[in-house]
Write a protein that holds these residues in place. Sequence first.
Motif, PDB file in Angstrom:
ATOM      1  N   LEU A   1       0.789  17.292   7.149  1.00  0.00           N
ATOM      2  CA  LEU A   1      -0.638  17.579   7.019  1.00  0.00           C
ATOM      3  C   LEU A   1      -1.510  16.324   7.088  1.00  0.00           C
ATOM      4  O   LEU A   1      -2.732  16.430   7.117  1.00  0.00           O
ATOM      5  CB  LEU A   1      -0.905  18.284   5.683  1.00  0.00           C
ATOM      6  N   PHE A   2      -0.877  15.149   7.129  1.00  0.00           N
ATOM      7  CA  PHE A   2      -1.626  13.906   6.998  1.00  0.00           C
ATOM      8  C   PHE A   2      -1.465  13.004   8.211  1.00  0.00           C
ATOM      9  O   PHE A   2      -0.412  12.984   8.855  1.00  0.00           O
ATOM     10  CB  PHE A   2      -1.183  13.174   5.726  1.00  0.00           C
ATOM     11  N   ASP A   3      -2.524  12.262   8.490  1.00  0.00           N
ATOM     12  CA  ASP A   3      -2.502  11.325   9.607  1.00  0.00           C
ATOM     13  C   ASP A   3      -1.742  10.058   9.250  1.00  0.00           C
ATOM     14  O   ASP A   3      -1.085   9.461  10.107  1.00  0.00           O
ATOM     15  CB  ASP A   3      -3.941  10.966  10.010  1.00  0.00           C
ATOM     16  N   SER A   4      -1.839   9.647   7.978  1.00  0.00           N
ATOM     17  CA  SER A   4      -1.214   8.409   7.530  1.00  0.00           C
ATOM     18  C   SER A   4      -0.783   8.567   6.083  1.00  0.00           C
ATOM     19  O   SER A   4      -1.261   9.452   5.357  1.00  0.00           O
ATOM     20  CB  SER A   4      -2.181   7.227   7.644  1.00  0.00           C
ATOM     21  N   VAL A   5       0.125   7.701   5.650  1.00  0.00           N
ATOM     22  CA  VAL A   5       0.540   7.661   4.254  1.00  0.00           C
ATOM     23  C   VAL A   5       0.513   6.217   3.769  1.00  0.00           C
ATOM     24  O   VAL A   5       0.961   5.309   4.467  1.00  0.00           O
ATOM     25  CB  VAL A   5       1.939   8.284   4.047  1.00  0.00           C
ATOM     26  N   VAL A   6      -0.073   6.022   2.600  1.00  0.00           N
ATOM     27  CA  VAL A   6      -0.027   4.720   1.933  1.00  0.00           C
ATOM     28  C   VAL A   6       1.024   4.831   0.840  1.00  0.00           C
ATOM     29  O   VAL A   6       0.856   5.605  -0.110  1.00  0.00           O
ATOM     30  CB  VAL A   6      -1.392   4.331   1.322  1.00  0.00           C
ATOM     31  N   GLU A   7       2.114   4.085   0.984  1.00  0.00           N
ATOM     32  CA  GLU A   7       3.186   4.102  -0.001  1.00  0.00           C
ATOM     33  C   GLU A   7       3.007   2.945  -0.975  1.00  0.00           C
ATOM     34  O   GLU A   7       2.624   1.844  -0.572  1.00  0.00           O
ATOM     35  CB  GLU A   7       4.545   3.979   0.690  1.00  0.00           C
ATOM     36  N   THR A   8       3.284   3.183  -2.247  1.00  0.00           N
ATOM     37  CA  THR A   8       3.209   2.134  -3.260  1.00  0.00           C
ATOM     38  C   THR A   8       4.564   2.021  -3.957  1.00  0.00           C
ATOM     39  O   THR A   8       5.336   2.981  -4.011  1.00  0.00           O
ATOM     40  CB  THR A   8       2.122   2.421  -4.301  1.00  0.00           C
ATOM     41  N   ARG A   9       4.839   0.837  -4.504  1.00  0.00           N
ATOM     42  CA  ARG A   9       6.069   0.628  -5.267  1.00  0.00           C
ATOM     43  C   ARG A   9       5.887  -0.583  -6.180  1.00  0.00           C
ATOM     44  O   ARG A   9       4.975  -1.402  -5.983  1.00  0.00           O
ATOM     45  CB  ARG A   9       7.266   0.412  -4.340  1.00  0.00           C
ATOM     46  N   ASP A  10       6.769  -0.690  -7.167  1.00  0.00           N
ATOM     47  CA  ASP A  10       6.789  -1.875  -8.020  1.00  0.00           C
ATOM     48  C   ASP A  10       7.554  -2.975  -7.308  1.00  0.00           C
ATOM     49  O   ASP A  10       8.732  -2.812  -6.961  1.00  0.00           O
ATOM     50  CB  ASP A  10       7.469  -1.563  -9.353  1.00  0.00           C
ATOM     51  N   GLY A  11       6.887  -4.119  -7.080  1.00  0.00           N
ATOM     52  CA  GLY A  11       7.553  -5.271  -6.494  1.00  0.00           C
ATOM     53  C   GLY A  11       8.087  -6.197  -7.566  1.00  0.00           C
ATOM     54  O   GLY A  11       7.991  -5.922  -8.764  1.00  0.00           O
ATOM     55  N   ASP A  12       8.652  -7.291  -7.151  1.00  0.00           N
ATOM     56  CA  ASP A  12       9.209  -8.258  -8.099  1.00  0.00           C
ATOM     57  C   ASP A  12       8.130  -8.871  -8.979  1.00  0.00           C
ATOM     58  O   ASP A  12       8.356  -9.138 -10.164  1.00  0.00           O
ATOM     59  CB  ASP A  12       9.952  -9.365  -7.341  1.00  0.00           C
ATOM     60  N   GLU A  13       6.946  -9.098  -8.399  1.00  0.00           N
ATOM     61  CA  GLU A  13       5.889  -9.764  -9.142  1.00  0.00           C
ATOM     62  C   GLU A  13       4.625  -8.921  -9.290  1.00  0.00           C
ATOM     63  O   GLU A  13       3.813  -9.185 -10.170  1.00  0.00           O
ATOM     64  CB  GLU A  13       5.536 -11.089  -8.459  1.00  0.00           C
ATOM     65  N   SER A  14       4.443  -7.942  -8.431  1.00  0.00           N
ATOM     66  CA  SER A  14       3.238  -7.111  -8.487  1.00  0.00           C
ATOM     67  C   SER A  14       3.501  -5.812  -7.734  1.00  0.00           C
ATOM     68  O   SER A  14       4.550  -5.647  -7.094  1.00  0.00           O
ATOM     69  CB  SER A  14       2.043  -7.841  -7.861  1.00  0.00           C
ATOM     70  N   VAL A  15       2.539  -4.898  -7.810  1.00  0.00           N
ATOM     71  CA  VAL A  15       2.630  -3.662  -7.042  1.00  0.00           C
ATOM     72  C   VAL A  15       2.467  -3.978  -5.562  1.00  0.00           C
ATOM     73  O   VAL A  15       1.641  -4.817  -5.179  1.00  0.00           O
ATOM     74  CB  VAL A  15       1.554  -2.661  -7.502  1.00  0.00           C
ATOM     75  N   GLU A  16       3.250  -3.319  -4.740  1.00  0.00           N
ATOM     76  CA  GLU A  16       3.202  -3.517  -3.294  1.00  0.00           C
ATOM     77  C   GLU A  16       2.866  -2.203  -2.594  1.00  0.00           C
ATOM     78  O   GLU A  16       3.043  -1.118  -3.155  1.00  0.00           O
ATOM     79  CB  GLU A  16       4.555  -4.038  -2.786  1.00  0.00           C
ATOM     80  N   TYR A  17       2.388  -2.319  -1.372  1.00  0.00           N
ATOM     81  CA  TYR A  17       2.071  -1.122  -0.597  1.00  0.00           C
ATOM     82  C   TYR A  17       2.335  -1.363   0.884  1.00  0.00           C
ATOM     83  O   TYR A  17       2.455  -2.497   1.344  1.00  0.00           O
ATOM     84  CB  TYR A  17       0.610  -0.716  -0.807  1.00  0.00           C
TER      85      TYR A  17
END
Length: 216
Positions: free
Chosen positions: A182-198
């Motif tokens: 249903l979506f054109d794009s997805v922004v994925e997030t995760r916990d990185g070693d030092e900060s949140v990443e996307y």
Amino acid sequence: MPSASVALDPDALAPGTNVLLSGPVMTGKQRVLLRLLAGGDPTDRGTVVATTRTSADAVSRTFEAIAGEVPDDLFAVVDCTGTIAESRVRKTANRRFLSNPGDLTGVGIGLTEFMRRFYHRGDEARVGVHSLSTMLMYTEFRRLFQFLHAVTGRIDSSGFVGAFAVDSSALEPRELNILLQLFDSVVETRDGDESVEYRVRGADAGTLGPGSWTSF
């Protein structure tokens, strides 16, 4: 390894675009969603937010901290947190209150009412829902998909922009793959070693944000 910090560019989202934000809990998806909704000039177009976890007033304050002061008639909220039981307020000019996030019919009516208001005034608008995961606690996946199919279709046909957030742990991989249709794009997030990443996947990768994991 993630690359250096790169900012999202909400202005890169074209009219008719729908974006899904997906990641574990506590990875900043609500703030990212509001940043996407703040793209363009929010003082010159409409913004509509359906919130299942945070009150309408709190969402308004966070949005204003990101976007600056926005005229009241340009910022509308469908509050699904259940605070109606305490406030006994069913609606104001720019607020709709529902008893729980599982009332998908009520959420759809509220979003559509505000979208129609902006559309008939000739305004552009951005529409956000946070969070689909809470809705899934009250309803089954099939109904949620039908709800999203209708709402994203209205956003597309109106030339608006939509952003929707989900905790990835709330979905089976098969369900997430179905939603992505249903979506054109997805922004994925995760916990990185030092900060949140996307990272961004889909049609807007490289314009909205990087296609590889990047620190916020």
